[in-house]
Design a protein around this motif. Sequence first.
Motif, short mmCIF file in Angstrom:
data_model
loop_
_atom_site.label_atom_id
_atom_site.label_comp_id
_atom_site.label_asym_id
_atom_site.label_seq_id
_atom_site.Cartn_x
_atom_site.Cartn_y
_atom_site.Cartn_z
N GLY A 192 0.82 -1.20 0.00
CA GLY A 192 0.00 0.00 0.00
C GLY A 192 0.85 1.25 0.00
O GLY A 192 2.07 1.18 -0.22
N GLU A 193 0.19 2.39 0.28
CA GLU A 193 0.85 3.70 0.20
C GLU A 193 0.56 4.47 1.48
O GLU A 193 -0.59 4.49 1.96
N VAL A 194 1.59 5.11 2.03
CA VAL A 194 1.42 5.83 3.30
C VAL A 194 0.48 7.02 3.11
O VAL A 194 0.69 7.87 2.24
N TYR A 195 -0.58 7.06 3.94
CA TYR A 195 -1.58 8.14 3.89
C TYR A 195 -1.27 9.21 4.93
O TYR A 195 -1.44 10.39 4.70
N SER A 196 -0.82 8.76 6.11
CA SER A 196 -0.33 9.68 7.15
C SER A 196 0.60 8.89 8.05
O SER A 196 0.68 7.65 7.95
N TYR A 197 1.30 9.60 8.93
CA TYR A 197 2.22 8.91 9.84
C TYR A 197 2.45 9.77 11.06
O TYR A 197 2.13 10.97 11.08
N ALA A 214 2.60 4.21 10.62
CA ALA A 214 2.00 4.75 9.39
C ALA A 214 0.58 4.25 9.22
O ALA A 214 0.26 3.09 9.52
N LEU A 215 -0.26 5.16 8.75
CA LEU A 215 -1.61 4.82 8.32
C LEU A 215 -1.51 4.63 6.80
O LEU A 215 -1.17 5.56 6.07
N VAL A 216 -1.77 3.40 6.37
CA VAL A 216 -1.48 3.03 4.98
C VAL A 216 -2.78 2.73 4.22
O VAL A 216 -3.65 2.03 4.75
N THR A 217 -2.90 3.27 3.03
CA THR A 217 -4.00 2.89 2.15
C THR A 217 -3.54 1.66 1.38
O THR A 217 -2.65 1.74 0.53
N MET A 218 -4.12 0.51 1.73
CA MET A 218 -3.72 -0.73 1.09
C MET A 218 -4.24 -0.75 -0.35
O MET A 218 -5.20 -0.06 -0.70
N ASP A 219 -3.62 -1.54 -1.18
CA ASP A 219 -3.99 -1.55 -2.60
C ASP A 219 -5.45 -1.96 -2.82
O ASP A 219 -6.06 -1.59 -3.82
N GLY A 253 -7.78 -0.77 -1.07
CA GLY A 253 -8.58 0.42 -0.81
C GLY A 253 -8.87 0.71 0.65
O GLY A 253 -9.34 1.79 0.98
N VAL A 254 -8.60 -0.25 1.55
CA VAL A 254 -8.84 0.02 2.97
C VAL A 254 -7.57 0.58 3.61
O VAL A 254 -6.46 0.32 3.15
N ARG A 255 -7.78 1.35 4.69
CA ARG A 255 -6.62 1.87 5.42
C ARG A 255 -6.31 0.94 6.59
O ARG A 255 -7.20 0.35 7.18
N LEU A 256 -5.01 0.89 6.91
CA LEU A 256 -4.54 0.02 7.98
C LEU A 256 -3.42 0.75 8.72
O LEU A 256 -2.52 1.31 8.08
N LEU A 257 -3.48 0.76 10.04
CA LEU A 257 -2.43 1.37 10.84
C LEU A 257 -1.40 0.31 11.20
O LEU A 257 -1.76 -0.76 11.69
N GLY A 258 -0.13 0.62 10.97
CA GLY A 258 0.90 -0.34 11.31
C GLY A 258 2.15 0.32 11.86
O GLY A 258 2.44 1.49 11.56
N ALA A 259 2.87 -0.44 12.69
CA ALA A 259 4.17 0.02 13.19
C ALA A 259 5.15 0.12 12.03
O ALA A 259 5.02 -0.60 11.03
N MET A 260 6.12 1.02 12.16
CA MET A 260 7.22 1.07 11.19
C MET A 260 8.55 1.04 11.92
O MET A 260 9.53 1.64 11.46
N ALA A 307 7.30 8.70 4.87
CA ALA A 307 6.72 9.89 4.21
C ALA A 307 5.39 9.54 3.57
O ALA A 307 5.18 8.40 3.10
N ILE A 308 4.51 10.51 3.53
CA ILE A 308 3.22 10.34 2.85
C ILE A 308 3.46 10.08 1.36
O ILE A 308 4.30 10.75 0.73
N GLY A 309 2.76 9.07 0.84
CA GLY A 309 2.89 8.74 -0.57
C GLY A 309 3.87 7.61 -0.85
O GLY A 309 3.89 7.07 -1.96
N ARG A 310 4.67 7.26 0.16
CA ARG A 310 5.67 6.21 -0.07
C ARG A 310 5.01 4.82 -0.09
O ARG A 310 4.09 4.55 0.66
N ARG A 311 5.50 3.95 -0.97
CA ARG A 311 4.99 2.58 -1.06
C ARG A 311 5.59 1.73 0.06
O ARG A 311 6.79 1.82 0.34
N VAL A 312 4.75 0.94 0.69
CA VAL A 312 5.22 0.06 1.77
C VAL A 312 4.66 -1.34 1.57
O VAL A 312 3.68 -1.55 0.84
N ARG A 313 5.28 -2.29 2.27
CA ARG A 313 4.83 -3.69 2.21
C ARG A 313 4.81 -4.25 3.63
O ARG A 313 5.66 -3.91 4.45
N VAL A 314 3.86 -5.11 3.91
CA VAL A 314 3.75 -5.70 5.25
C VAL A 314 4.89 -6.68 5.49
O VAL A 314 5.38 -7.34 4.57
N GLU A 315 5.31 -6.73 6.76
CA GLU A 315 6.30 -7.73 7.20
C GLU A 315 5.76 -8.33 8.50
O GLU A 315 5.41 -7.59 9.42
#
Lengths: 135, 388
Positions: free
Chosen positions: A66-71, A89-94, A96-103, A112-120
């Motif tokens: 997904g993509e970081v929406y806020s952090y 980061a609060l991430v908009t998953m591909d 379409g739902v948002r998910l809060l995760g530790a970074m 940063a907002i807009g950056r692509r991330v992947r779950v681990e």
Amino acid sequence: MTDASARGHNAPCSNRDFDFFYRGLEDERLLVQRCARCNQLRSLPSPGCESCGSLDWEPLPLAGEGEVYSYVTHYHPPLPGFAAPHPMALVTMDEGVRLLGAMDGTDPADVAIGRRVRVEFVRRENVAAFRFRNL
Amino acid sequence: MTTISNKTAIAGYGATEFSKNSGRSELRLAVEATLGALADAGIDPSEVDGMSSFTMDNNSEQEIFRAIGGKDLKFFTRIPQGGGGTLGPVQQAAMAIITGIANVVVVYRAMNERSEYRFGQPMHSLPPTSDNVIFAYHGFAGLMTPAAMLGLMMRRYMHETGATSLDFANYAVLARKYASTNPNAFYYGKPITVEDHQTSRMVADPLRLLDCCQESDGGVALVIVSAERARDLRQKPVYIRAAAQGSPKGTVSLGGFYKDNVWPFDECAAAGRQLYAQSGLSPADLDAAIIYDHFGPTVFPGLEAYGFCAKGEAKDFVKDGHLEIGGKLPINMHGGQLGEAYIHGMNGVAEAVRQLRGSAVNQVPGVRNMLVTAGSGLPTSAAILGVD
């Protein structure tokens, strides 16, 4: 403190609406709910669909990107289980739902907002958990 | 105009000193504030027949009632959501009086928040109530404090509006400027500079220490009666022109991260729409405001949600000095919760009463109508208060 060990996970405070999410992490799956009536996805668990009010749902595994929406980066006071500074980061998953995760494990300056991330998937003591990493 | 408008009034208020360690019980603070409010109004404690507070308040109605020499308590009610609830008990009081359920209602909030427990600590290992399982779901990521929860919302606000920490410094400095001339304020005699703000340590980036409210011990109480009764009492009646709660679709307590707009905004706009409809007033009719500042930066979306400037324009509104006395909308002249004390917004209601009576230390000349808001980023409440 809930004793949820008989419910398939060790998350510290859950109820029967949230158990599926923590059980999913035990299997390294990131689950959200899909409404059985209108197919709306919801990440923050709830017994009912915010769109149509149906109580019927099924778990859907997310692909994990997904993509970081806020952090936010936590500095103070000390957190149980995490070192500071602790980025989240609060991430908009591909899907379409948002998910809060530790970074944790990522320099806060690299979040940063807009950056692509992947779950681990990680374990925190005896609890199955997840965090996001930059792609 | 609906029936709540101008039917009831705040006839008196009372407050203890605000401190970091009151040295006495929370119940004692609640009783002192209540007796102070009744004395201010000129109403005998035996007349009190209603009480309204916050679910988070640790002082039971009947214990306060017993300690003030109450006779026959008929109405008692509580409102949840901590600082989001501030004007809820006021609305409860107004409705109880209008419907004839009660005649003299005391609204109170008293706490040893600094000396006996601290709200800013990580929330975890809680019993699995419907709100707590959500706090735990977010806490799972490490999001455990109100500062981090509001910080996450405000980071998105900054991204969308271009507001920066330097913009937030303008409010942080103004709150302490007002507080510096208020003898009841923690920051009395201690103004700060933009540099002080910018060098204060991060609490939850983007929120710095000097963006955060005080942690305080203290109590505040109000006495609410019918408008008719208030006109016969010793103080100028402060009429409740409107009082509303707001929790629109998608609202979650300190966790509304799943709706279109994650700013602390939608719930405020929802309360505001009701206030303007109830009162027949518009933002341009308001002479001053108390905007809830659990964290100073939330004042910015608050100003936008209640209609004082367009979305994203608060940074310029603040920079242009409109929150100062003489500006378009002076706010938080007591120093706000950043500068005076944090009593879940009730000290702000007391300040509105003083401003409308013309007895505030940082008095705005000729104030007739004021907005008072409650905590944002969770189900909220607000009121418009006014004098003839």
